[in-house]
Design a protein around this motif. Sequence first.
Motif, PDB file in Angstrom:
ATOM      1  N   GLN A 602       0.815  -1.206   0.000  1.00 29.14           N
ATOM      2  CA  GLN A 602       0.000   0.000   0.000  1.00 29.14           C
ATOM      3  C   GLN A 602       0.856   1.266   0.000  1.00 29.14           C
ATOM      4  O   GLN A 602       1.824   1.381   0.749  1.00 29.14           O
ATOM      5  N   SER A 610      -5.601   2.154   0.276  1.00 30.16           N
ATOM      6  CA  SER A 610      -6.575   1.162  -0.168  1.00 30.16           C
ATOM      7  C   SER A 610      -6.433  -0.103   0.654  1.00 30.16           C
ATOM      8  O   SER A 610      -5.437  -0.310   1.347  1.00 30.16           O
ATOM      9  N   ASP A 611      -7.448  -0.934   0.571  1.00 29.53           N
ATOM     10  CA  ASP A 611      -7.403  -2.192   1.324  1.00 29.53           C
ATOM     11  C   ASP A 611      -6.300  -3.077   0.766  1.00 29.53           C
ATOM     12  O   ASP A 611      -6.129  -3.186  -0.455  1.00 29.53           O
TER      13      ASP A 611
END
Length: 648
Positions: A602, A610-611
């Motif tokens: 990330q 974001s996930d």
Amino acid sequence: MKFTLSWLKEHLETDASLDEIVDAMVRVGLEVESVENPEERLSAFTIGEVLNAEKHPDADKLKVCKVATKDGEKQIVCGAPNARTGIKIAYAPVGAYVPGIDVTLSKAKIRGVESCGMMCSAREMELGDDHDGILEAPAEAKVGDPIASWLGANDPVIDFEVTPNRPDTNGVNGVARDLAAAGVGKLATPEPVPIIGGYACPQKIDLRFPPDAANACPVFAGRYVKGVKNEPSPDWLQDKLRAIGLRPINVLVDITNYMSYDRARPLHVYDADKLKGVIHARLAEKGESFLALDGKEYEADETMCVIADDSGAIGFGGIMGGEDTGCTEETKNVFIECAYFDPLRTARTGRKTGITSDARYRFERGVDPAFIVPGMEMATQLVLDMCGGEPSEIEIAGKIPAPKKTVLFDTSEVNRLTGMDVPPEGCERILTALGFGIRKSAPWQVDVPTWRPDIEGKADLVEEIARIVGFDHLPTATLPLMKPVETPKLTTGQNRARLARRALAARGMLEAVTWSFADEKHASLFMSANELHDKGLVLANPIASDLGAMRPSLLPNLLSAMQRNVDRGRSDLALFEVAAQYAGDAPNEQSSMATGARRSNQQRHWQGASDPADPYTVKADALAALEAAGAPVANLKTTATAPDYYHP
């Protein structure tokens, strides 16, 4: 392949215009790439007359000339030593482009004296190498006449692409034969006249090949000519060679170049006094080397055919001769070689050495084996005409190949295969004009000429007839409607692959397209090295050292692509590919797969991170692709039977 229009007309009696000849060449399959007309290139240059030539007031080596031109009387400053009153010259006006010096003329002052135009040398107009003075035109030339018409520089040069299956068109006579068959004129190629030798050939020749390599050079012919005088070639030969982009060297070398382009027959001339012992053709010895005519030293290996004497290799057979036995101005006695070399071995040697030559180009495509002795006779006559000398008898080692091919041919095949209605007498006229022999029976027995190695069967004869008649005469027909109802254009497999791509792209993944080949080391992680060899997935001739096997999985190349992106700073990435992978070399062992890979790292972002991708993200990717392809995802079960390489 280049030739001039006048050169063609030495082999073809025709009144056809240049445009008609070019159109006919294209029609019969000789693809013309360009036509260069020197008359157009030299259109700005005209005849002028020097009315007065006086010394420049401020330069010892310059003259101020008053010149009568088509534009009236002009003042031109000139530095040529032969500029003088009364001579006719080549005049270039202001605004003309002079190709030899790559300059567009403008009005200028030279040492304070205005000069309006230029009086040109042969080199400045690209008509020769002479640049010691301005070109002097014939005294009878009229002021204002085009210079090209007085200097014979009005001969168009035709350049066309020789297809690999037509080695006979590497010679001007082969082009003339096709055009004569097409009705453009009458073939007028003169047959070589046998030369009677006055004594036995003193230079002995031999073939020294093992039985399994005898085809490397099945025949080697030679002739000794004593008392030659190796001078610059006559103007007609130099003009021919310059027109097609070759540099004249000396008459003996120029004759060999002329033979290559006129009759597609490469040969070589040695200085006989530099040869040591028996000249012979053989396979090279490992580490053997020689200095070639291009000034470079080449090392041969045991697969290459060389020409040698008792001192060692002196040239590559069918490719290039050696510097040590080449002809110079001091050459008095020569040995002319005319041989036949295996096309495949010649091509391999050429690729290994990197040598590109006219001889290699022709031998690797195939030359006419039946023209060895006639070619020798023709070359001998040219040597005698231009160099003088006394010829010996011809010495021949080996046996001239006689590839006799006969094709059984029914003239109805022309209509069956092409739809063209060509009567039997038309077929006979065309084939006979192209050099085929016909024995009429049921069916015809057609003897293939030795210069056409591409003819194998009756379909080839149909093609010959069709191209001479003209492919523009092929009848047109509308294809029948196969089905009254339109059917889908994509197969089920193609449609599934398309839908899987869309589904994975919608998941935010980027599509990659990688090689169908993989590094053998990487491929062995997905299939053992023994299996790769047993299943025929290891390539015999890979395009690169790291692409040595057909990929047993899409993952190796996909992961390599991802690593290359990571190495360049892209660490948050999702790639997929939908393509073929191979379980063996059989058609039913190729399968179409959709494969993806994610790397989650990330990045900081003002909108928030974001996930991260996790195993559930990957599972969702797989299910999305399966569902798009039509799999019953609701009924699928997860098992632990995947191959070991799927386990982390």
